[in-house]
Design an enzyme around this catalytic site. Sequence first.
Site, PDB file in Angstrom:
ATOM      1  N   LYS A  93      -8.983  23.463 -24.398  1.00  0.00           N
ATOM      2  CA  LYS A  93      -9.899  22.349 -24.694  1.00  0.00           C
ATOM      3  C   LYS A  93     -11.102  22.872 -25.446  1.00  0.00           C
ATOM      4  CE  LYS A  93     -11.451  18.127 -24.362  1.00  0.00           C
ATOM      5  NZ  LYS A  93     -11.497  18.066 -25.851  1.00  0.00           N
ATOM      6  N   GLN A 114     -16.454  28.759 -25.054  1.00  0.00           N
ATOM      7  CA  GLN A 114     -15.885  27.543 -24.449  1.00  0.00           C
ATOM      8  C   GLN A 114     -15.167  27.845 -23.125  1.00  0.00           C
ATOM      9  OE1 GLN A 114     -16.207  24.683 -26.833  1.00  0.00           O
ATOM     10  NE2 GLN A 114     -16.108  23.512 -24.942  1.00  0.00           N
ATOM     11  N   LYS A 117     -17.990  27.985 -20.522  1.00  0.00           N
ATOM     12  CA  LYS A 117     -18.622  26.662 -20.426  1.00  0.00           C
ATOM     13  C   LYS A 117     -17.718  25.700 -19.655  1.00  0.00           C
ATOM     14  CE  LYS A 117     -19.921  25.021 -24.386  1.00  0.00           C
ATOM     15  NZ  LYS A 117     -20.103  24.260 -25.658  1.00  0.00           N
ATOM     16  N   LYS A 129     -11.036  26.598 -29.573  1.00  0.00           N
ATOM     17  CA  LYS A 129     -11.860  26.037 -30.655  1.00  0.00           C
ATOM     18  C   LYS A 129     -11.044  26.067 -31.924  1.00  0.00           C
ATOM     19  CE  LYS A 129     -16.066  24.420 -31.125  1.00  0.00           C
ATOM     20  NZ  LYS A 129     -16.922  23.806 -30.081  1.00  0.00           N
ATOM     21  N   GLY A 168     -14.672  16.860 -31.248  1.00  0.00           N
ATOM     22  CA  GLY A 168     -15.551  17.095 -32.386  1.00  0.00           C
ATOM     23  C   GLY A 168     -16.437  18.322 -32.219  1.00  0.00           C
ATOM     24  N   ASP A 169     -17.095  18.679 -33.288  1.00  0.00           N
ATOM     25  CA  ASP A 169     -18.145  19.701 -33.333  1.00  0.00           C
ATOM     26  C   ASP A 169     -18.859  19.457 -34.672  1.00  0.00           C
ATOM     27  OD1 ASP A 169     -18.980  22.337 -31.757  1.00  0.00           O
ATOM     28  OD2 ASP A 169     -19.087  22.869 -33.859  1.00  0.00           O
ATOM     29  N   THR A 213     -23.430  15.196 -25.105  1.00  0.00           N
ATOM     30  CA  THR A 213     -23.974  16.552 -25.213  1.00  0.00           C
ATOM     31  C   THR A 213     -25.499  16.517 -25.215  1.00  0.00           C
ATOM     32  OG1 THR A 213     -22.020  17.105 -26.498  1.00  0.00           O
ATOM     33  CG2 THR A 213     -23.783  18.724 -26.480  1.00  0.00           C
ATOM     34  N   ASN A 244     -25.080  14.767 -34.124  1.00  0.00           N
ATOM     35  CA  ASN A 244     -24.708  14.118 -32.868  1.00  0.00           C
ATOM     36  C   ASN A 244     -25.543  14.620 -31.687  1.00  0.00           C
ATOM     37  OD1 ASN A 244     -22.924  14.570 -30.269  1.00  0.00           O
ATOM     38  ND2 ASN A 244     -22.319  12.624 -31.184  1.00  0.00           N
ATOM     39  N   SER A 381     -15.761  14.815 -22.073  1.00  0.00           N
ATOM     40  CA  SER A 381     -14.397  14.811 -22.621  1.00  0.00           C
ATOM     41  C   SER A 381     -13.374  14.820 -21.480  1.00  0.00           C
ATOM     42  CB  SER A 381     -14.159  16.039 -23.499  1.00  0.00           C
ATOM     43  OG  SER A 381     -14.709  15.868 -24.788  1.00  0.00           O
TER      44      SER A 381
HETATM   45  P1  NDP Z   1     -23.280  17.523 -36.436  1.00  0.00           P
HETATM   46  O1  NDP Z   1     -22.390  17.867 -37.553  1.00  0.00           O
HETATM   47  O2  NDP Z   1     -23.307  16.124 -35.921  1.00  0.00           O
HETATM   48  O3  NDP Z   1     -24.783  17.940 -36.751  1.00  0.00           O
HETATM   49  C1  NDP Z   1     -25.109  19.242 -37.081  1.00  0.00           C
HETATM   50  C2  NDP Z   1     -26.593  19.313 -37.400  1.00  0.00           C
HETATM   51  O4  NDP Z   1     -26.971  20.673 -37.517  1.00  0.00           O
HETATM   52  C3  NDP Z   1     -26.930  18.653 -38.735  1.00  0.00           C
HETATM   53  O5  NDP Z   1     -28.234  18.159 -38.705  1.00  0.00           O
HETATM   54  C4  NDP Z   1     -26.799  19.817 -39.712  1.00  0.00           C
HETATM   55  O6  NDP Z   1     -27.576  19.682 -40.889  1.00  0.00           O
HETATM   56  C5  NDP Z   1     -27.357  20.965 -38.873  1.00  0.00           C
HETATM   57  N1  NDP Z   1     -26.704  22.211 -39.302  1.00  0.00           N
HETATM   58  C6  NDP Z   1     -25.401  22.519 -39.212  1.00  0.00           C
HETATM   59  N2  NDP Z   1     -25.145  23.724 -39.741  1.00  0.00           N
HETATM   60  C7  NDP Z   1     -26.335  24.169 -40.171  1.00  0.00           C
HETATM   61  C8  NDP Z   1     -26.750  25.363 -40.800  1.00  0.00           C
HETATM   62  N3  NDP Z   1     -25.867  26.335 -41.095  1.00  0.00           N
HETATM   63  N4  NDP Z   1     -28.063  25.504 -41.086  1.00  0.00           N
HETATM   64  C9  NDP Z   1     -28.952  24.532 -40.791  1.00  0.00           C
HETATM   65  N5  NDP Z   1     -28.608  23.367 -40.189  1.00  0.00           N
HETATM   66  C10 NDP Z   1     -27.346  23.204 -39.885  1.00  0.00           C
HETATM   67  O7  NDP Z   1     -22.860  18.541 -35.249  1.00  0.00           O
HETATM   68  P2  NDP Z   1     -23.173  18.435 -33.693  1.00  0.00           P
HETATM   69  O8  NDP Z   1     -24.468  17.771 -33.448  1.00  0.00           O
HETATM   70  O9  NDP Z   1     -21.946  17.923 -33.024  1.00  0.00           O
HETATM   71  O10 NDP Z   1     -23.272  19.993 -33.306  1.00  0.00           O
HETATM   72  C11 NDP Z   1     -24.511  20.694 -33.310  1.00  0.00           C
HETATM   73  C12 NDP Z   1     -24.387  21.933 -32.450  1.00  0.00           C
HETATM   74  O11 NDP Z   1     -24.057  21.560 -31.110  1.00  0.00           O
HETATM   75  C13 NDP Z   1     -23.292  22.918 -32.872  1.00  0.00           C
HETATM   76  O12 NDP Z   1     -23.740  24.239 -32.580  1.00  0.00           O
HETATM   77  C14 NDP Z   1     -22.148  22.575 -31.942  1.00  0.00           C
HETATM   78  O13 NDP Z   1     -21.272  23.668 -31.769  1.00  0.00           O
HETATM   79  C15 NDP Z   1     -22.895  22.247 -30.666  1.00  0.00           C
HETATM   80  N6  NDP Z   1     -22.204  21.420 -29.683  1.00  0.00           N
HETATM   81  C16 NDP Z   1     -21.670  20.216 -30.031  1.00  0.00           C
HETATM   82  C17 NDP Z   1     -21.051  19.449 -29.073  1.00  0.00           C
HETATM   83  C18 NDP Z   1     -20.513  18.086 -29.361  1.00  0.00           C
HETATM   84  O14 NDP Z   1     -20.069  17.433 -28.423  1.00  0.00           O
HETATM   85  N7  NDP Z   1     -20.571  17.590 -30.582  1.00  0.00           N
HETATM   86  C19 NDP Z   1     -20.889  19.930 -27.693  1.00  0.00           C
HETATM   87  C20 NDP Z   1     -21.561  21.173 -27.422  1.00  0.00           C
HETATM   88  C21 NDP Z   1     -22.180  21.882 -28.400  1.00  0.00           C
HETATM   89  P3  NDP Z   1     -26.820  19.305 -42.260  1.00  0.00           P
HETATM   90  O15 NDP Z   1     -26.287  17.939 -42.064  1.00  0.00           O
HETATM   91  O16 NDP Z   1     -27.877  19.426 -43.305  1.00  0.00           O
HETATM   92  O17 NDP Z   1     -25.727  20.339 -42.418  1.00  0.00           O
HETATM   93  O1  2IT Z   2     -18.916  23.011 -28.057  1.00  0.00           O
HETATM   94  C1  2IT Z   2     -18.443  22.084 -27.386  1.00  0.00           C
HETATM   95  O2  2IT Z   2     -18.473  22.088 -26.142  1.00  0.00           O
HETATM   96  C2  2IT Z   2     -17.862  20.931 -28.087  1.00  0.00           C
HETATM   97  N1  2IT Z   2     -17.914  20.885 -29.317  1.00  0.00           N
HETATM   98  C3  2IT Z   2     -17.183  19.834 -27.321  1.00  0.00           C
HETATM   99  C4  2IT Z   2     -15.796  20.218 -26.919  1.00  0.00           C
HETATM  100  C5  2IT Z   2     -14.958  19.117 -26.312  1.00  0.00           C
HETATM  101  O3  2IT Z   2     -13.759  19.388 -26.179  1.00  0.00           O
HETATM  102  O4  2IT Z   2     -15.449  18.050 -25.972  1.00  0.00           O
END
Ligand code: NDP
Ligand code: 2IT
Length: 449
Positions: A93, A114, A117, A129, A168-169, A213, A244, A381
């Site tokens: 997952k 992961q 976590k 992943k 997603g991520d 998240t 997100n 999830s």
């Molecule tokens: P999104 O794609 O929705 O948003 C990512 C954000 O981070 C955007 O604002 C983006 O800016 C910025 N960003 C991404 N890469 C870079 C970079 N290299 N330099 C500067 N800014 C950057 O992703 P999420 O919100 O889903 O994910 C954000 C973080 O949270 C990640 O590390 C992810 O692994 C982690 N995460 C996500 C989970 C989930 O459920 N979605 C769960 C747990 C952790 P721009 O649009 O300009 O690229």
């Molecule tokens: O980093 C993370 O925990 C995620 N992107 C969510 C993973 C999931 O399977 O919901």
Amino acid sequence: MRMLDEKLYDIYDEVLRRNPGETEFHQAVHEVLDSLGPVIAKHPQYADAAIIQRLCEPERQIIFRVPWVDDRGAVRINRGFRVEFNSALGPYKGGLRFHASVYLGIVKFLGFEQIFKNALTGMPLGGAKGGSDFDPKGRSDGEVMRFCQSFMTELYRHLGEHTDIPAGDIGVGQREIGYLFGQYKRITNRYESGVLTGKGITWGGAQVRTEATGYGLVFFVDTMLSARGDSFEGKRVVISGSGNVALHAAEKVHQLGGTVVACSDSTGYVVEEKGIDVELLKAVKQQHRGRIADYVAARGADAHLCLEGSIWEVPCDIALPCATQNELNGSDAAALIRNRCRIVAEGANMPTTPSAVKLLTEAGVLFAPGKAANAGGVATSALEMQQNASRDSWTFEHTEARLAEIMRSIHDRCLATADEYGAPGSYVTGANIAGFTHVADAMLALGLV
Ligand code: NDP
Ligand code: 2IT
């Protein structure tokens, strides 16, 4: 990096040798091994069964070509990945990341994190992943759909609700999950809702998964604060990112009485002393896929756009890095300390560099690592999978209450484990050891597989 225990150092050395060039993976492994000295001293059975070495070697790594045609009719080729890291506790997952920077080292660091976590959530989930170096920025819906269909045309054979369940991520949200699910359904001729999470509410998704998240991160910090007789009321909060995780963290901070004074994207950051208008930012980012500059233009005089410098220079009580790995470095940590920041909690995966973590903890700033603080996404999830399996759907209020309870229990487990292993108050030690022992015990029980 700090010196590891001698036995652990040999294991780390072997990881470096076997996985050349994968710097983020090396960093993630080092960060976990750094906590495990007291565990192997107390439990020799883990060393005897080579549990750590087995954990560092993914059970399966899939790399594949993803061909697709862009809107101009040109053939494009990307690389797809799925690293199925560990399935001792449940089916693989973890999310999928679509970003130009994706390569094996990033997918492996994320998959490794992961495992622990998912173990910390207490839910029956293995760790994985995946993703691609596909860059969705500036791509039309049609291009994203064709890419997702091609990606799933290879990946589907490795998935299943009892086998491997992506979500997603970065760069993968509900739109992409929809296209991926549609193609999986078409190829397999099965409406197998539990094969992907983060689905839309009307087609098998769960309430709160979108928010989980960010909300979970803020529930975690709220528990840190209330354990010290404090709350979000009146706190200045800086959040990096505006995707997100960041948007929903900001929403919950405002609900709990804090003020989000800055957030960012990869082009710059915005500072707003009276607080970010989260609804407007959401509309700009999610409906229009706009940039932070578009938000500032829509907001008017109160919002200040910064295209240079670091968001961590903005004075705050609480810093929530919610964008990407290694986005908060040593000089950022020094700025936070100078400005009397009290809490840093990771919404992103591994956003804080090892030198920044060291500086923050030595200065007495409370630090919550991502594998604990951002576990609310994957935990929800698991709630989505539970609802899919029973063909049920829960209300928003019930699901949010479950999420809050899960975050509280992860928080408490981290602190109890840190106490047990002689590192009182260390969320890093607690998260690493509690996650590790949970998965290690299952691996011992399942034998050498
Ligand atoms: P999104 O794609 O929705 O948003 C990512 C954000 O981070 C955007 O604002 C983006 O800016 C910025 N960003 C991404 N890469 C870079 C970079 N290299 N330099 C500067 N800014 C950057 O992703 P999420 O919100 O889903 O994910 C954000 C973080 O949270 C990640 O590390 C992810 O692994 C982690 N995460 C996500 C989970 C989930 O459920 N979605 C769960 C747990 C952790 P721009 O649009 O300009 O690229
Ligand atoms: O980093 C993370 O925990 C995620 N992107 C969510 C993973 C999931 O399977 O919901």
